[in-house]
Design a protein around this motif. Sequence first.
Motif, PDB file in Angstrom:
ATOM      1  N   GLN A 221       9.507 -48.316 -40.387  1.00  0.00           N
ATOM      2  CA  GLN A 221      10.487 -49.344 -40.550  1.00  0.00           C
ATOM      3  C   GLN A 221      10.924 -49.467 -42.097  1.00  0.00           C
ATOM      4  O   GLN A 221      12.008 -49.519 -42.478  1.00  0.00           O
ATOM      5  N   ARG A 222       9.997 -49.264 -42.974  1.00  0.00           N
ATOM      6  CA  ARG A 222      10.269 -49.022 -44.635  1.00  0.00           C
ATOM      7  C   ARG A 222      11.161 -47.811 -44.627  1.00  0.00           C
ATOM      8  O   ARG A 222      12.028 -47.454 -45.632  1.00  0.00           O
ATOM      9  N   GLY A 223      10.782 -46.640 -44.012  1.00  0.00           N
ATOM     10  CA  GLY A 223      11.649 -45.548 -44.035  1.00  0.00           C
ATOM     11  C   GLY A 223      13.038 -45.847 -43.667  1.00  0.00           C
ATOM     12  O   GLY A 223      14.032 -45.244 -44.325  1.00  0.00           O
ATOM     13  N   ASN A 224      13.120 -46.469 -42.506  1.00  0.00           N
ATOM     14  CA  ASN A 224      14.522 -46.855 -41.950  1.00  0.00           C
ATOM     15  C   ASN A 224      15.316 -47.854 -43.102  1.00  0.00           C
ATOM     16  O   ASN A 224      16.594 -47.575 -43.408  1.00  0.00           O
ATOM     17  N   HIS A 225      14.329 -48.864 -43.633  1.00  0.00           N
ATOM     18  CA  HIS A 225      15.123 -49.657 -44.682  1.00  0.00           C
ATOM     19  C   HIS A 225      15.664 -48.798 -45.903  1.00  0.00           C
ATOM     20  O   HIS A 225      16.534 -49.013 -46.432  1.00  0.00           O
ATOM     21  N   LEU A 226      14.811 -47.958 -46.406  1.00  0.00           N
ATOM     22  CA  LEU A 226      15.054 -47.196 -47.681  1.00  0.00           C
ATOM     23  C   LEU A 226      16.240 -46.335 -47.168  1.00  0.00           C
ATOM     24  O   LEU A 226      16.935 -46.090 -48.013  1.00  0.00           O
ATOM     25  N   SER A 227      16.446 -45.790 -45.747  1.00  0.00           N
ATOM     26  CA  SER A 227      17.253 -44.826 -45.586  1.00  0.00           C
ATOM     27  C   SER A 227      18.724 -45.762 -45.852  1.00  0.00           C
ATOM     28  O   SER A 227      19.627 -45.537 -46.340  1.00  0.00           O
ATOM     29  N   ARG A 232      23.620 -47.557 -48.551  1.00  0.00           N
ATOM     30  CA  ARG A 232      24.408 -48.347 -49.209  1.00  0.00           C
ATOM     31  C   ARG A 232      24.608 -48.269 -50.503  1.00  0.00           C
ATOM     32  O   ARG A 232      25.712 -48.470 -51.047  1.00  0.00           O
ATOM     33  N   LEU A 233      23.767 -47.835 -51.367  1.00  0.00           N
ATOM     34  CA  LEU A 233      23.726 -47.265 -52.756  1.00  0.00           C
ATOM     35  C   LEU A 233      24.714 -46.267 -52.698  1.00  0.00           C
ATOM     36  O   LEU A 233      25.622 -46.074 -53.791  1.00  0.00           O
ATOM     37  N   GLU A 234      24.656 -45.193 -52.194  1.00  0.00           N
ATOM     38  CA  GLU A 234      25.639 -44.105 -51.804  1.00  0.00           C
ATOM     39  C   GLU A 234      27.080 -44.691 -51.658  1.00  0.00           C
ATOM     40  O   GLU A 234      28.047 -44.076 -52.545  1.00  0.00           O
ATOM     41  N   ALA A 235      27.341 -45.726 -50.700  1.00  0.00           N
ATOM     42  CA  ALA A 235      28.556 -46.518 -50.609  1.00  0.00           C
ATOM     43  C   ALA A 235      29.039 -47.155 -51.840  1.00  0.00           C
ATOM     44  O   ALA A 235      30.072 -46.869 -52.224  1.00  0.00           O
ATOM     45  N   GLN A 236      28.015 -47.646 -52.474  1.00  0.00           N
ATOM     46  CA  GLN A 236      28.281 -48.533 -53.736  1.00  0.00           C
ATOM     47  C   GLN A 236      28.823 -47.471 -54.793  1.00  0.00           C
ATOM     48  O   GLN A 236      29.815 -47.895 -55.712  1.00  0.00           O
TER      49      GLN A 236
END
Length: 320
Positions: A221-227, A232-236
């Motif tokens: 789950q953490r890995g999915n969240h971090l992914s 999101r950061l890449e899009a931002q």
Amino acid sequence: MTLPADAAPEDSAAITAAAAARAAFARDLAAFRISSGERSYQQISKAASRVRLTPSAITDVLSGKRLPTYDFLIEFVRAVEQLGTGLAGSPQSEALVKHWHDRWVSVKSLEREALAPRKRVRDALIQQARDEAAEILAVARREVEAAFAAAGNHHVRHTRAKQLQEEQLRQAQQAAEEQLQQAKEAAEELLKNAQQAAHKILYEAQHQEDKAARMVRVLEQRGNHLSAEAQRLEAQAARLATVKEENRIEAARLAALAEQGRAEAARVAALAEQEAEATSPAALAEQEREEIAELGRLNTRYAENDQYWGNIDLSRLRSR
């Protein structure tokens, strides 16, 4: 053969004469082998061609244990003579064979004469042995009967000892059964403890496995969240890059406007100089001040615009 004390003198004489003749014959035959080169029994056996001479048979003959047959003797003499002198078949060899033939016939005659005495002595010895055995058996029977009589006096003690022995045996069996039962109980207790320990270990292993599975799910789950956060950061970052590019374009546009303003101010200044020549100095000065004020307002507006877009970039970077 050991002669009995009551043997007939003529039987003893015949048996002794035959034994002495056989011993002398064996001794002279062994001396003949030695004088002819002392060949080994194996060599003599190999040299024999008509009659089989084994080393063990040669040993029996030369030791006087038995008298050889005539064929055995003649083959032995010829083999020894052949190995010693190589004159087998010569007149000297034939004379040697005749000599041993005569010796053998003499000993054989004494052996035959001793046959009947030997049988009588043997029968006497057998009867003597039987008598001695019967006497020994009678003595043994008397001793056994005495032992049985003595044992009758100890019958009661023997019975009591037997009962005591049976009681001790019963007690020993009972003790053995009790020890066996204790051993079985101890084994069952050990088995029970082992099973409990095994169940506990299995439960702990299952618990650890469940815990590991939960940790794996949490990590997934953490890995999915971090992914997702990374996406999101890449899009931002992509959007900020777009805004930055837009700001750069706007800044270029403003720079172009400023350049146009400076060019316009230069043009106005040039016109003012031209008109200054035709108008009064006061009017020209007033017009020039108005134009300079207009240029200042334009520059202020450009500066405010730059500061606005700079604040937007700064707030976006902070929110990231």
